[in-house]
Design a protein around this motif. Structure first.
Motif, mmCIF file in Angstrom:
data_model
loop_
_atom_site.group_PDB
_atom_site.id
_atom_site.type_symbol
_atom_site.label_atom_id
_atom_site.label_comp_id
_atom_site.label_asym_id
_atom_site.label_seq_id
_atom_site.Cartn_x
_atom_site.Cartn_y
_atom_site.Cartn_z
ATOM 1 N N THR A 45 0.828 -1.210 0.000
ATOM 2 C CA THR A 45 0.000 0.000 0.000
ATOM 3 C C THR A 45 0.858 1.254 0.000
ATOM 4 O O THR A 45 0.595 2.210 -0.742
ATOM 5 N N VAL A 46 1.895 1.270 0.832
ATOM 6 C CA VAL A 46 2.778 2.432 0.885
ATOM 7 C C VAL A 46 3.439 2.652 -0.473
ATOM 8 O O VAL A 46 3.470 3.776 -0.988
ATOM 9 N N ASP A 47 3.949 1.599 -1.076
ATOM 10 C CA ASP A 47 4.617 1.748 -2.375
ATOM 11 C C ASP A 47 3.642 2.178 -3.469
ATOM 12 O O ASP A 47 3.956 3.048 -4.292
ATOM 13 N N THR A 48 2.460 1.588 -3.492
ATOM 14 C CA THR A 48 1.480 1.915 -4.534
ATOM 15 C C THR A 48 1.077 3.383 -4.471
ATOM 16 O O THR A 48 1.081 4.091 -5.489
ATOM 17 N N HIS A 49 0.743 3.846 -3.291
ATOM 18 C CA HIS A 49 0.285 5.229 -3.155
ATOM 19 C C HIS A 49 1.431 6.218 -3.296
ATOM 20 O O HIS A 49 1.256 7.317 -3.845
ATOM 21 N N ALA A 58 13.372 4.968 -4.231
ATOM 22 C CA ALA A 58 13.484 3.537 -3.946
ATOM 23 C C ALA A 58 12.158 2.976 -3.458
ATOM 24 O O ALA A 58 11.348 3.679 -2.847
ATOM 25 N N SER A 59 11.931 1.696 -3.724
ATOM 26 C CA SER A 59 10.766 1.003 -3.197
ATOM 27 C C SER A 59 10.909 0.834 -1.689
ATOM 28 O O SER A 59 11.953 0.389 -1.197
ATOM 29 N N VAL A 60 9.861 1.174 -0.961
ATOM 30 C CA VAL A 60 9.887 0.997 0.487
ATOM 31 C C VAL A 60 9.989 -0.483 0.836
ATOM 32 O O VAL A 60 10.708 -0.871 1.763
ATOM 33 N N ALA A 61 9.277 -1.315 0.087
ATOM 34 C CA ALA A 61 9.373 -2.756 0.335
ATOM 35 C C ALA A 61 10.807 -3.232 0.158
ATOM 36 O O ALA A 61 11.310 -4.048 0.939
ATOM 37 N N GLY A 62 11.490 -2.719 -0.867
ATOM 38 C CA GLY A 62 12.879 -3.094 -1.074
ATOM 39 C C GLY A 62 13.776 -2.625 0.055
ATOM 40 O O GLY A 62 14.655 -3.361 0.517
ATOM 41 N N LEU A 63 13.564 -1.394 0.508
ATOM 42 C CA LEU A 63 14.381 -0.858 1.593
ATOM 43 C C LEU A 63 14.249 -1.696 2.858
ATOM 44 O O LEU A 63 15.223 -1.881 3.596
ATOM 45 N N LEU A 64 13.051 -2.217 3.107
ATOM 46 C CA LEU A 64 12.794 -2.916 4.364
ATOM 47 C C LEU A 64 12.949 -4.432 4.282
ATOM 48 O O LEU A 64 12.907 -5.110 5.314
ATOM 49 N N THR A 65 13.146 -4.966 3.083
ATOM 50 C CA THR A 65 13.309 -6.414 2.969
ATOM 51 C C THR A 65 14.652 -6.816 2.362
ATOM 52 O O THR A 65 14.995 -8.003 2.372
ATOM 53 N N ASP A 66 15.421 -5.865 1.858
ATOM 54 C CA ASP A 66 16.724 -6.155 1.265
ATOM 55 C C ASP A 66 17.834 -5.717 2.219
ATOM 56 O O ASP A 66 18.010 -4.525 2.458
ATOM 57 N N PRO A 67 18.611 -6.652 2.768
ATOM 58 C CA PRO A 67 19.688 -6.272 3.692
ATOM 59 C C PRO A 67 20.741 -5.378 3.051
ATOM 60 O O PRO A 67 21.476 -4.690 3.767
ATOM 61 N N ALA A 68 20.803 -5.364 1.720
ATOM 62 C CA ALA A 68 21.782 -4.528 1.024
ATOM 63 C C ALA A 68 21.253 -3.127 0.736
ATOM 64 O O ALA A 68 21.925 -2.341 0.054
ATOM 65 N N ALA A 69 20.078 -2.798 1.232
ATOM 66 C CA ALA A 69 19.520 -1.460 1.038
ATOM 67 C C ALA A 69 20.417 -0.424 1.719
ATOM 68 O O ALA A 69 21.208 -0.751 2.607
ATOM 69 N N PRO A 70 20.314 0.843 1.328
ATOM 70 C CA PRO A 70 21.180 1.881 1.913
ATOM 71 C C PRO A 70 21.024 1.979 3.434
ATOM 72 O O PRO A 70 19.920 1.832 3.963
ATOM 73 N N GLU A 71 22.155 2.213 4.109
ATOM 74 C CA GLU A 71 22.096 2.423 5.575
ATOM 75 C C GLU A 71 21.442 3.782 5.839
ATOM 76 O O GLU A 71 21.337 4.623 4.947
ATOM 77 N N ASP A 79 17.852 10.248 -0.333
ATOM 78 C CA ASP A 79 16.419 10.070 -0.574
ATOM 79 C C ASP A 79 15.656 10.255 0.732
ATOM 80 O O ASP A 79 15.133 9.304 1.304
ATOM 81 N N PRO A 80 15.596 11.498 1.227
ATOM 82 C CA PRO A 80 14.960 11.713 2.541
ATOM 83 C C PRO A 80 13.501 11.296 2.594
ATOM 84 O O PRO A 80 13.029 10.823 3.633
ATOM 85 N N LEU A 81 12.777 11.452 1.490
ATOM 86 C CA LEU A 81 11.381 10.998 1.487
ATOM 87 C C LEU A 81 11.327 9.476 1.624
ATOM 88 O O LEU A 81 10.489 8.942 2.363
ATOM 89 N N GLY A 82 12.211 8.773 0.929
ATOM 90 C CA GLY A 82 12.267 7.324 1.076
ATOM 91 C C GLY A 82 12.569 6.914 2.502
ATOM 92 O O GLY A 82 11.992 5.949 3.027
ATOM 93 N N PHE A 83 13.468 7.645 3.150
ATOM 94 C CA PHE A 83 13.800 7.380 4.551
ATOM 95 C C PHE A 83 12.560 7.543 5.431
ATOM 96 O O PHE A 83 12.261 6.689 6.282
ATOM 97 N N ASP A 84 11.829 8.632 5.220
ATOM 98 C CA ASP A 84 10.639 8.891 6.039
ATOM 99 C C ASP A 84 9.559 7.841 5.803
ATOM 100 O O ASP A 84 8.919 7.362 6.749
ATOM 101 N N LEU A 85 9.332 7.488 4.548
ATOM 102 C CA LEU A 85 8.306 6.497 4.232
ATOM 103 C C LEU A 85 8.680 5.119 4.779
ATOM 104 O O LEU A 85 7.823 4.389 5.287
ATOM 105 N N ALA A 86 9.961 4.753 4.676
ATOM 106 C CA ALA A 86 10.405 3.459 5.190
ATOM 107 C C ALA A 86 10.271 3.405 6.711
ATOM 108 O O ALA A 86 9.882 2.373 7.276
#
Length: 297
Positions: A45-49, A58-71, A79-86
């Motif tokens: 839902t977060v990614d779709t909207h 970046a995809s929020v799902a990717g950030l939260l399920t991929d251990p290689a996502a950015p620290e 990507d501050p918006l990605g950080f906030d959404l994640a």
């Protein structure tokens, strides 16, 4: 969270679900929960909207399920918006798991800083879709504000020690942003003045650690952003919460639509003092508390 805990004096045990702020993002933190239906729904839902609104990178799902996502530090810079959404999605997803378990039943939610919006979502006062839209709006307001370089600094000072240090160093733009516990005080302000505070604190043998943050939350620097955000919040529908909603910025639960909207914007300028609030939200004694956020594993 364990059965058999003694009841607080004068009442039955009550469980409070704490929704933290920026520290809730960890790369791939939900990789073991990604297939849980309620977690998958939150991430989808977060990614779709968010995609429909034009971001983030970046995809929020990717950030939260991929251990290689950015620290966290890299993500908040690039990507501050990605950080906030994640961060938001991680807290809401973890909360859904705890609520689905239903043991023990949750009686209230407590938002901490940017976790207030997640707390409102978990309680049912705003929808997940609303939360995503509000984060996009806040991101736009922060970008348009042309704010000076500013941030947050965690120290091992008491509130009184921090106030004395700021007075002695003549750093008027540094403010106490949060009193998280005795000896855990967070300062907010322009980067150059925070650097001066850090040098002095370290010279005194104290701890002072810059926090991962895009700006100086809980600071008057964000007054104009806060005012604009509050105006936009007036048009947002707010439902009666299914759980009592508490925040670290005010005493007592938020009950009215106006108060609930105030909660959503408080992290921009209002300082935090949660320890005193926690005992009020669940009555006397030491209520069981669970944090709706991933932890390193």
């Amino acid at each position: 969270m364990r059965d058999g805990l003694p009841a607080p004096a004068g009442g039955t045990p009550r469980t409070v679900l704490m929704c933290p702020g920026q520290g809730a993002y960890l790369p791939g933190a939900l990789r073991h929960l990604g297939e849980v239906p309620s977690v998958a729904r939150v991430l989808r839902t977060v990614d779709t909207h968010s995609t429909a609104l034009g971001g983030p990178r970046a995809s929020v799902a990717g950030l939260l399920t991929d251990p290689a996502a950015p620290e966290p530090g890299r993500l908040v810079r690039t990507d501050p918006l990605g950080f906030d959404l994640a961060t938001y999605a991680a807290v809401v997803a973890c909360a859904t798991v705890l609520l689905d378990l239903g043991v023990p039943p949750v009686h209230a939610v407590l938002g901490h800083s940017m976790g207030d919006l997640a707390a409102l979502t978990v309680a049912g006062a705003v929808t997940l879709e609303q939360g995503v839209r509000l984060l996009h709006v806040r991101d736009r307001l922060l970008r348009e504000a042309a704010l000076p370089a500013a941030g947050l600094l965690a120290t091992d000072l008491t509130v009184e020690q921090a106030a004395d240090l700021l007075s002695a160093e003549d750093l008027p733009q540094v403010r106490i942003a949060a009193s998280n516990a005795p000896g855990q005080t967070v300062l907010a302000g322009p980067d150059d003045q925070l650097a001066a505070v850090r040098r002095t604190a370290l010279a005194l043998g104290r701890r002072a650690t810059p926090l991962t943050s895009r700006t100086a939350y809980h600071h008057p620097l964000l007054t104009e952003v806060h005012q604009a955000f509050r105006r936009l919040l007036r048009a947002q529908p707010v439902a009666p919460p299914a759980l009592a909603v508490y925040t670290a910025t005010t005493a007592g639960p938020a009950r009215t639509p106006a108060h609930l909207r105030t909660v959503a914007a408080a992290h921009l300028t209002e300082p935090l003092a949660p320890p005193a609030r926690c005992t009020r939200c669940a009555g006397p004694g030491s209520p069981p508390t669970s944090t709706a956020a991933p932890v390193p594993c």
